[in-house]
Design a protein around this motif. Structure first.
Motif, PDB file in Angstrom:
ATOM      1  N   ILE A  85       0.847  -1.193   0.000  1.00  0.00           N
ATOM      2  CA  ILE A  85       0.000   0.000   0.000  1.00  0.00           C
ATOM      3  C   ILE A  85       0.884   1.244   0.000  1.00  0.00           C
ATOM      4  CG2 ILE A  85      -1.846   1.216   1.184  1.00  0.00           C
ATOM      5  CD1 ILE A  85      -2.595  -1.531   0.017  1.00  0.00           C
ATOM      6  N   THR A  86       1.862   1.252   0.892  1.00  0.00           N
ATOM      7  CA  THR A  86       2.977   2.193   0.838  1.00  0.00           C
ATOM      8  C   THR A  86       4.224   1.322   0.965  1.00  0.00           C
ATOM      9  OG1 THR A  86       3.099   2.529   3.238  1.00  0.00           O
ATOM     10  CG2 THR A  86       1.573   3.936   2.007  1.00  0.00           C
ATOM     11  N   ASN A  87       5.381   1.935   0.952  1.00  0.00           N
ATOM     12  CA  ASN A  87       6.592   1.122   1.070  1.00  0.00           C
ATOM     13  C   ASN A  87       6.699   0.423   2.418  1.00  0.00           C
ATOM     14  OD1 ASN A  87       9.354   0.388  -0.040  1.00  0.00           O
ATOM     15  ND2 ASN A  87       9.871   1.268   1.945  1.00  0.00           N
ATOM     16  N   ASP A  88       6.114   1.004   3.461  1.00  0.00           N
ATOM     17  CA  ASP A  88       6.273   0.404   4.775  1.00  0.00           C
ATOM     18  C   ASP A  88       4.997  -0.227   5.330  1.00  0.00           C
ATOM     19  OD1 ASP A  88       5.071   2.885   5.087  1.00  0.00           O
ATOM     20  OD2 ASP A  88       6.879   3.802   5.931  1.00  0.00           O
ATOM     21  N   LEU A  89       3.919  -0.225   4.551  1.00  0.00           N
ATOM     22  CA  LEU A  89       2.677  -0.869   4.965  1.00  0.00           C
ATOM     23  C   LEU A  89       2.235  -1.831   3.866  1.00  0.00           C
ATOM     24  CD1 LEU A  89       0.783   2.210   6.453  1.00  0.00           C
ATOM     25  CD2 LEU A  89       1.889   0.367   7.730  1.00  0.00           C
ATOM     26  N   THR A  90       1.968  -3.078   4.240  1.00  0.00           N
ATOM     27  CA  THR A  90       1.706  -4.131   3.266  1.00  0.00           C
ATOM     28  C   THR A  90       0.376  -4.795   3.549  1.00  0.00           C
ATOM     29  OG1 THR A  90       4.069  -4.573   3.084  1.00  0.00           O
ATOM     30  CG2 THR A  90       2.587  -6.277   2.286  1.00  0.00           C
ATOM     31  N   LEU A  91      -0.353  -5.116   2.474  1.00  0.00           N
ATOM     32  CA  LEU A  91      -1.588  -5.875   2.571  1.00  0.00           C
ATOM     33  C   LEU A  91      -1.327  -7.289   2.070  1.00  0.00           C
ATOM     34  CD1 LEU A  91      -4.664  -5.996   3.091  1.00  0.00           C
ATOM     35  CD2 LEU A  91      -4.980  -5.286   0.703  1.00  0.00           C
ATOM     36  N   ASP A  92      -1.500  -8.284   2.960  1.00  0.00           N
ATOM     37  CA  ASP A  92      -1.379  -9.693   2.594  1.00  0.00           C
ATOM     38  C   ASP A  92      -2.768 -10.291   2.471  1.00  0.00           C
ATOM     39  OD1 ASP A  92       1.655 -10.597   2.956  1.00  0.00           O
ATOM     40  OD2 ASP A  92       1.193  -9.150   4.527  1.00  0.00           O
ATOM     41  N   LEU A  93      -2.992 -11.052   1.397  1.00  0.00           N
ATOM     42  CA  LEU A  93      -4.276 -11.689   1.158  1.00  0.00           C
ATOM     43  C   LEU A  93      -4.066 -13.178   0.940  1.00  0.00           C
ATOM     44  CD1 LEU A  93      -5.659  -9.141  -1.479  1.00  0.00           C
ATOM     45  CD2 LEU A  93      -6.237  -9.202   0.947  1.00  0.00           C
TER      46      LEU A  93
ATOM     47  N   GLY B 253     -11.050 -17.087   3.483  1.00  0.00           N
ATOM     48  CA  GLY B 253     -10.171 -16.012   3.061  1.00  0.00           C
ATOM     49  C   GLY B 253      -9.654 -15.256   4.265  1.00  0.00           C
ATOM     50  N   ALA B 254      -8.524 -14.604   4.079  1.00  0.00           N
ATOM     51  CA  ALA B 254      -7.943 -13.807   5.154  1.00  0.00           C
ATOM     52  C   ALA B 254      -7.156 -12.659   4.543  1.00  0.00           C
ATOM     53  CB  ALA B 254      -7.034 -14.653   6.036  1.00  0.00           C
ATOM     54  N   ALA B 255      -7.160 -11.540   5.238  1.00  0.00           N
ATOM     55  CA  ALA B 255      -6.398 -10.360   4.816  1.00  0.00           C
ATOM     56  C   ALA B 255      -5.652  -9.813   6.021  1.00  0.00           C
ATOM     57  CB  ALA B 255      -7.321  -9.291   4.234  1.00  0.00           C
ATOM     58  N   LYS B 256      -4.431  -9.354   5.766  1.00  0.00           N
ATOM     59  CA  LYS B 256      -3.588  -8.842   6.841  1.00  0.00           C
ATOM     60  C   LYS B 256      -2.894  -7.579   6.361  1.00  0.00           C
ATOM     61  CE  LYS B 256       0.009 -11.321   7.733  1.00  0.00           C
ATOM     62  NZ  LYS B 256       0.841 -12.439   8.229  1.00  0.00           N
ATOM     63  N   PHE B 257      -3.153  -6.492   7.043  1.00  0.00           N
ATOM     64  CA  PHE B 257      -2.545  -5.199   6.728  1.00  0.00           C
ATOM     65  C   PHE B 257      -1.575  -4.882   7.862  1.00  0.00           C
ATOM     66  CE2 PHE B 257      -2.705  -0.493   7.172  1.00  0.00           C
ATOM     67  CZ  PHE B 257      -2.184  -0.154   5.935  1.00  0.00           C
ATOM     68  N   SER B 258      -0.290  -4.743   7.538  1.00  0.00           N
ATOM     69  CA  SER B 258       0.687  -4.596   8.619  1.00  0.00           C
ATOM     70  C   SER B 258       1.919  -3.851   8.126  1.00  0.00           C
ATOM     71  CB  SER B 258       1.106  -5.978   9.160  1.00  0.00           C
ATOM     72  OG  SER B 258       1.659  -6.783   8.138  1.00  0.00           O
TER      73      SER B 258
ATOM     74  N   GLY C 150      -1.105  -3.211  12.653  1.00  0.00           N
ATOM     75  CA  GLY C 150      -1.483  -4.531  12.175  1.00  0.00           C
ATOM     76  C   GLY C 150      -2.986  -4.718  12.232  1.00  0.00           C
ATOM     77  N   ILE C 151      -3.584  -5.127  11.122  1.00  0.00           N
ATOM     78  CA  ILE C 151      -5.022  -5.423  11.055  1.00  0.00           C
ATOM     79  C   ILE C 151      -5.184  -6.759  10.347  1.00  0.00           C
ATOM     80  CG2 ILE C 151      -7.279  -4.704  10.181  1.00  0.00           C
ATOM     81  CD1 ILE C 151      -6.289  -1.812  10.291  1.00  0.00           C
ATOM     82  N   LEU C 152      -5.919  -7.671  10.955  1.00  0.00           N
ATOM     83  CA  LEU C 152      -6.143  -8.988  10.364  1.00  0.00           C
ATOM     84  C   LEU C 152      -7.627  -9.290  10.363  1.00  0.00           C
ATOM     85  CD1 LEU C 152      -4.122 -12.201  10.765  1.00  0.00           C
ATOM     86  CD2 LEU C 152      -6.577 -12.318  11.154  1.00  0.00           C
ATOM     87  N   GLU C 153      -8.115  -9.752   9.229  1.00  0.00           N
ATOM     88  CA  GLU C 153      -9.514 -10.144   9.068  1.00  0.00           C
ATOM     89  C   GLU C 153      -9.546 -11.521   8.413  1.00  0.00           C
ATOM     90  OE1 GLU C 153     -13.770  -9.817   8.857  1.00  0.00           O
ATOM     91  OE2 GLU C 153     -12.342  -8.499   9.863  1.00  0.00           O
ATOM     92  N   SER C 154     -10.333 -12.442   8.983  1.00  0.00           N
ATOM     93  CA  SER C 154     -10.409 -13.789   8.426  1.00  0.00           C
ATOM     94  C   SER C 154     -11.817 -14.333   8.596  1.00  0.00           C
ATOM     95  CB  SER C 154      -9.403 -14.717   9.114  1.00  0.00           C
ATOM     96  OG  SER C 154      -9.467 -16.026   8.582  1.00  0.00           O
ATOM     97  N   VAL C 155     -12.255 -15.096   7.616  1.00  0.00           N
ATOM     98  CA  VAL C 155     -13.562 -15.740   7.650  1.00  0.00           C
ATOM     99  C   VAL C 155     -13.367 -17.232   7.452  1.00  0.00           C
ATOM    100  CG1 VAL C 155     -15.853 -15.902   6.610  1.00  0.00           C
ATOM    101  CG2 VAL C 155     -14.697 -13.684   6.746  1.00  0.00           C
ATOM    102  N   THR C 156     -13.948 -18.028   8.352  1.00  0.00           N
ATOM    103  CA  THR C 156     -13.895 -19.480   8.214  1.00  0.00           C
ATOM    104  C   THR C 156     -15.293 -20.009   7.927  1.00  0.00           C
ATOM    105  OG1 THR C 156     -14.142 -19.829  10.596  1.00  0.00           O
ATOM    106  CG2 THR C 156     -11.913 -19.688   9.730  1.00  0.00           C
ATOM    107  N   SER C 157     -15.370 -21.131   7.247  1.00  0.00           N
ATOM    108  CA  SER C 157     -16.630 -21.601   6.689  1.00  0.00           C
ATOM    109  C   SER C 157     -17.508 -22.314   7.713  1.00  0.00           C
ATOM    110  CB  SER C 157     -16.355 -22.553   5.523  1.00  0.00           C
ATOM    111  OG  SER C 157     -15.797 -23.757   6.002  1.00  0.00           O
TER     112      SER C 157
END
Length: 891
Positions: free
Chosen positions: A264-272, A362-367, A377-384
């Motif tokens: 997202i920026t050089n020092d903040l990353t979104l992992d999916l 699915g899961a997303a992690k912004f850190s 750090g922000i993490l969002e995850s959904v399990t079935s």
């Protein structure tokens, strides 16, 4: 000790290396040979100083390096001198194996003096990379950036070149970047570590003491974009069960998913991640917990491991944490075996196909961490929603929901102040479950396609689960006097909501035990639909300067604290105080390289004010001149009360305990090395005893192959091991017994490295545990100091055994008052993984995996090795074969 004190920290000047940019588009070729003219724009820097074992002395062999850069990459060249190049250790290993001669670059690109990126290259060309946090106390090898390296051996020693994409590093915008810099070398055959920037042996940290890298002018932050799709082909074989439609002997699966990393920026990353697969992850070690508490397992799944330091919130001691990622994708919690009934009575015997794990949809992690000191750090995850299929012998089918659709959310933030000597942070987590209807009551007959309405045994199969859970906390740490002293603390709060059934069950869990009969401050309220609790810690001490270190503090967890929806908490209702003191020898002597010893005191209370425990411990460590080592410790526990020992009964006293342990090992540099250890614990009146025997053997006959086996034997004897609770004429009876438990396990590893990028690894673990009970008794006076007053043994006229059941005639009137199912057990398990891993291009891999597992119940009358033979070698195993391929697109 005066001579030791004279070697304490003096003022150490910070070294500076000034790099320069490449003037042309031509760049060095990364082949380990430093012959390109591009390197000539900067001078060599060297003058390394020894760090271990004899700090602040000239090293046996010198080292020098150069650093240059362009707008996309950082380039580093090393010259590691060695007067005997034939003796350079070129041991091969998998990535992050860290074997043999090696050199490490560590960059504090945030310049926060707490976190850094580490890049290691060995003389054999094996790469290692780690994310470093907690000022050097935590090194995380799960971080796997894309970078390039090569090494060569020549007449002067060995050389290496590395190329690091700036997109793999994190730094803010600035005209000139100033980064913390350290380069350290391990001279393997002398186990000697030298460093470019001197860090005194009594320094309060590691990263905070780095030198600096200057000259990085006008480099632009690189926005990272990586996409990594994967495919998995899986084939399972297992013993066929006649008549069971779900166990036909084999199964084939095809799966796929996607991982992505977006800067997202050089020092903040979104992992999916979408439909992640963790099939190549090593199985957890087998364990049995007789105390009933849950067992903590380390996270091994790559998506959750990376950047886990940002999300970590260890609020008290041990494994207690507000975020325990193993909750996401956990084993389904519902039970599928509750059969509905129809007008004619219970249905026939049923076969169940229940999922082993919950699918992560699915899961997303912004850190990341910004240049001005914000860590986010922000993490969002959904399990079935997981469903078990159930079929009876007549072919009638139904379904049961065993895990609801669940959303997990974690947010974490910290801010550095006071020239990075202080930080303040916070955390918030939320778990939400869509409980809905937990049973599908449609009943289908495959022969007639008819459905009929059935009556459910339970209103809701998952009504015992909490509907929602929230936790939050704030934390801080302050360092002063050049980080030699610190104070840190945190506070947490939890709030859980659910049905009356769910909250009643929560109150009665082993973690809380509101039903404890002698607890005046606790009571089970069956009408509650929520619980709110708090916890935290405050600690402080001396972390650097001189030979002495000390620390003290207090932890607390209130009775209603509940974290186990997305965190980890073994026990609530506890206040713990501790103090420890340690002395470190800063200089080697004629008989040891390093040594330290310490003492510690711990005491605990509950929120009613009960004084439950106090213990004292001494421990020490010595690394001798020949590089052998010894670790020793001993302790005394004069007071032991455990609130949970009787599972809701009164707090129970154990007799005074003394314990001791001794471990020693050989030189870790040798092709063959070993560790031997012994632990012994013994209580007064032989209330209980524990023995643990440990042997660890490692052998590397040649550079490409290594093997290890770690057998361990444990023997646990306890005259008051909890068995069950019985009702005797309306009075609860808490029954314990004399257990003789023996456990044998071994971890076996074989590693063959074709080259640094192609490895073959085998892991296997047999595990056998047998527990036999005798001398059953009931608790007479739970807090009596004398064991004979604490319990009363059943005599031969009160107890009899038949058909795996003990019948108790407590009042000797010839009538059975209550019965006890035999608690004897013999658990046997074998798990193994054979993994071929090929990193065919940096960041892209192919895995070939064969996993095998056997689980069975042994005969309690057999010795352990007979159980091993009958239940492991004599049984048909379950096998999983899979091929996983990934390709990492860097855009």
């Amino acid at each position: 000790m005066q001579a030791q004190e004279e070697n304490t920290t003096a003022i150490v000047s910070k070294r500076t290396y000034i790099t320069k940019p490449l003037a042309t588009s031509k760049v060095p070729v990364i082949n380990g040979i430093i012959d390109e003219v591009e390197w000539d724009i900067v001078k060599w820097s060297g003058d390394f100083i020894e760090r271990q074992p004899d700090e602040n002395t000239p090293p046996s062999q010198q080292t020098k390096f150069k650093i240059i850069y362009d707008q996309n990459f950082l380039y580093v060249a090393y010259r590691c001198y060695d007067t005997e190049p034939d003796l350079i250790e070129k041991r091969l290993s998998r990535r992050d194996g860290f074997a043999g001669d090696r050199i490490t670059l560590v960059l504090d690109t945030y310049h926060d003096k707490r976190t850094a990126f580490s890049f290691t290259i060995t003389a054999a060309g094996v790469k290692g990379d780690e994310f470093v946090s907690q000022n050097g106390d935590n090194w995380d090898p799960s971080w796997n950036p894309i970078w390039y390296a090569a090494s060569r051996i020549d007449a002067e020693g060995w050389t290496a070149e590395i190329k690091i994409p700036l997109s793999q590093l994190k730094f803010g915008k600035s005209k000139e970047q100033i980064w913390g810099l350290q380069i350290s070398r391990l001279f393997f055959r002398k186990d000697e570590r030298s460093a470019w920037q001197r860090i005194p042996a009594d320094a309060p940290g590691y990263i905070s003491e780095f030198g600096e890298l200057h000259g990085l002018l006008d480099i632009k932050p690189q926005k990272q974009l990586e996409i990594q799709p994967f495919t998995v082909t899986q084939y399972d074989t297992y013993p066929e069960e006649e008549g069971n439609p779900f166990r036909e002997g084999q199964e084939f699966k095809l799966n796929g998913g996607l991982d992505a990393k977006i800067g997202i920026t050089n020092d903040l990353t979104l992992d999916l991640t979408v439909n992640p697969d963790f099939g190549q992850v090593e199985a957890d070690p087998a364990q049995i917990a007789l105390d009933g508490f849950q067992i903590f397992f380390e996270e091994q799944r790559p998506f959750f491991v990376e950047n886990k330091n940002i999300f970590d919130y260890q609020f008290a001691n041990g494994s207690d944490n507000l975020f325990y990622s193993r909750r996401i994708g956990r084993n389904p919690q519902g039970i599928a075996g509750a059969s509905p009934i129809n007008d004619s009575g219970p249905l026939n015997e049923e076969f169940i196909d229940a999922p082993a794990n919950t699918v992560i949809l699915g899961a997303a992690k912004f850190s990341g961490k910004t240049k001005n000191g914000w860590s986010v750090g922000i993490l969002e995850s959904v399990t079935s929603r997981e469903i078990a299929k159930i079929e009876d012998a007549n072919g009638h089918r139904r379904e049961a929901v065993v895990e609801p659709l669940t959303n997990y959310f974690v947010s974490r933030i910290q801010k550095d102040f006071n020239e990075r000597n202080t930080f303040i942070g916070g955390i918030f987590t939320a778990t939400s479950r869509d409980l809905g209807d937990a049973y599908n009551i449609d009943y289908e007959n495959p022969d007639t396609d008819e459905t009929s309405e059935l009556t459910e045994v339970r209103e809701n199969n998952l009504n015992f689960l909490r509907k929602s859970a929230y936790t939050g906390g704030i934390d801080f740490r302050h360092n002063w006097k050049d980080r030699k002293f610190f104070v840190e603390g945190n506070m947490v709060a939890s709030h859980v909501e659910g049905s009356k059934e769910a909250i009643t069950k929560t109150q009665e869990l082993l973690t809380h035990l509101f039903q404890r009969v002698d607890a005046s401050h606790l009571t089970v309220d069956p009408n509650r639909t929520s619980l709110t609790g708090t916890g935290g810690k405050i600690t402080g001490g001396k972390s650097g300067g001189g030979n002495w270190r000390y620390e003290g503090g207090v932890f607390w967890r209130s009775p209603e604290l509940e974290l186990n929806d997305i965190g980890f908490l073994r026990r609530a209702d506890e206040i713990k105080q501790f103090v420890n003191l340690r002395y470190q020898f800063l200089k080697p002597t004629k008989w040891f390289r390093r040594a330290n010893f310490g003492v510690e005191e711990v005491s605990t209370f509950d929120f009613e004010g009960n004084y439950n425990r106090i213990e004292y411990e001494f421990n020490g460590y010595v690394n001798y001149k020949n590089n052998w080592w010894t670790e020793i410790g001993a302790g005394h526990k004069p007071r032991i009360f455990i609130n949970a020992a009787l599972r809701g009964g009164p707090r129970f006293r154990f007799s005074e305990e003394n314990f001791a342990y001794l471990f020693f090992g050989s030189d870790s540099r040798k092709k063959f090395r070993f560790t031997v250890g012994y632990v012994n614990s013994l209580a007064k009146q032989n209330n209980f005893s524990f023995e643990r025997y440990v042997v660890r053997l490692n052998y590397q006959p040649f550079d490409a192959f290594s093997m290890s086996i770690d057998p361990e034997f444990r023997k646990n004897l306890d005259k008051t091991q909890y068995v069950t609770e019985a009702d005797f004429n309306g009075t609860p009876k808490y029954i314990t017994g004399n257990i003789d438990q023996q456990t044998l396990s071994a971890s076996i590893r074989l590693n063959y490295n074709v080259n640094p990028n192609l490895t073959i690894q085998y892991y296997g673990q047999p595990f056998i545990s047998r527990g036999v009970y005798s001398d059953f008794n009931f608790v007479n006076n739970a807090t009596a100091k004398n064991l004979k007053e604490r319990i009363t043994l059943y005599d031969a006229n009160q107890i009899s055994f038949a058909d795996d059941e003990y019948a108790i005639d407590e009042n000797r009137d010839g009538e059975v008052d209550y019965t006890i199912d035999t608690p004897d057990f013999a658990f046997v398990q074998f798990r193994s993984n054979l993994v071929v891993r090929w990193e065919y291009i940096p960041g892209s891999e192919i895995f070939l995996v064969w996993s095998q597992g056997i689980t069975g119940d042994g005969n309690t009358s057999d010795h352990l090795f007979r159980s091993l033979n009958n239940q492991i070698f004599g049984q048909q195993p379950e096998n999983t074969f899979l091929i996983k391929a990934t390709y990492r697109f860097v855009l």
